[in-house]
Design an enzyme around this catalytic site. Sequence first.
Site, mmCIF file in Angstrom:
data_model
loop_
_atom_site.group_PDB
_atom_site.id
_atom_site.type_symbol
_atom_site.label_atom_id
_atom_site.label_comp_id
_atom_site.label_asym_id
_atom_site.label_seq_id
_atom_site.Cartn_x
_atom_site.Cartn_y
_atom_site.Cartn_z
ATOM 1 C CD GLU A 18 -2.857 -1.376 0.070
ATOM 2 O OE1 GLU A 18 -3.178 -0.137 -0.539
ATOM 3 O OE2 GLU A 18 -3.179 -2.464 -0.268
ATOM 4 N N GLY A 20 1.632 2.807 -3.069
ATOM 5 C CA GLY A 20 1.215 3.416 -4.237
ATOM 6 C C GLY A 20 1.946 3.155 -5.479
ATOM 7 C CE LYS A 21 4.358 -2.416 -5.759
ATOM 8 N NZ LYS A 21 3.660 -2.819 -4.615
ATOM 9 C CB VAL A 23 -0.677 6.079 -7.813
ATOM 10 C CG1 VAL A 23 -0.607 7.517 -7.988
ATOM 11 C CG2 VAL A 23 -1.954 5.700 -7.213
ATOM 12 C CE LYS A 38 0.833 -6.438 -8.498
ATOM 13 N NZ LYS A 38 -0.083 -5.513 -7.551
ATOM 14 C CD GLU A 105 1.738 -2.138 -9.234
ATOM 15 O OE1 GLU A 105 1.293 -1.993 -8.308
ATOM 16 O OE2 GLU A 105 1.204 -1.703 -10.490
ATOM 17 C CG LEU A 106 8.361 -6.298 -7.894
ATOM 18 C CD1 LEU A 106 9.487 -5.890 -6.730
ATOM 19 C CD2 LEU A 106 8.583 -7.577 -8.694
#
Length: 213
Positions: A18, A20-21, A23, A38, A105-106
Site C-alpha cells: 500500500e 502507491g506503486k 499510481v 504485473k 510492478e511487483l
Amino acid sequence: MIPEHFPTQFILAGIGTEIGKTVVSSILVEALQADYWKPVQSGALEDSDTETVRQLISNTVSQFHPEAYRLTQPLSPHAAAEIDNVHIDLNIITLPITSNALIIELAGGLMVPLNDHELNIDLVQKLGLPIILVSRNYLGSINHTLLSVELCRNRNIPILGIIFNGPTVSSTEHFILNYTNIPCLGRIGQENQLTKDVIRNYANQFAELIRSR
C-alpha cells in the site's frame, strides 16, 4: 516515448504494501507511453492493478500484458497461491515480448514471498532489470527504505532512483536521499481523487524530469 539514455525496461518496487506503486505505474506508463505488466496479482481480479492502470492512462500506445499468476485472495502471493492450490514457479515467469518500453510492478515489497523458498527480490534478479523504488512517508519509512536499498545493493541490483508518494516530509526525504546518494525521480502529492487528468499532469512532469537525467 522513452528517452534514449533511460532504460527501456525497469521494475517498480515498493518499500512495503500500500505504498502507491500502481499510481506511480500509471504515471510512468503515461509519461513514457510504456507497456505495463504485473507478473503476480493477488486478489481483486475484477478490479486488478492492470485494469486500474488501463483506466487511468490516456495514451493509445501502451499495451497491457497478462499476469503470469492471477490469485483469488488478497494475501501475500505465497499464501494466496496455497489457497488456490497453485505453486508460483519463477522459471515460467518470463518477460513479455514487446518492442516498446516496459514497466513491471511487483506484488508488494522486495521481501514478499512468492513460494516457500523464493521472494520478490529473487524474481527481480531473475528478470535482470533495474528498479525504481517507491517510498511513502510514515513512521518507520526511513528504516524500510534504507533496508530496501541495502538489499538491492547486496544483490547488485541497480536502482535508477526513488519516487516519493504521498504527503511530503522534507527531513525524512532529505535524509534518505543524502544517506543513499540515490536520485529522487519525483514526488507525487496526496490527491483527493485520481483521474486521467491528474495522471496526465504528473506524467508531463515526470517526462521532463526523466529527460533531464
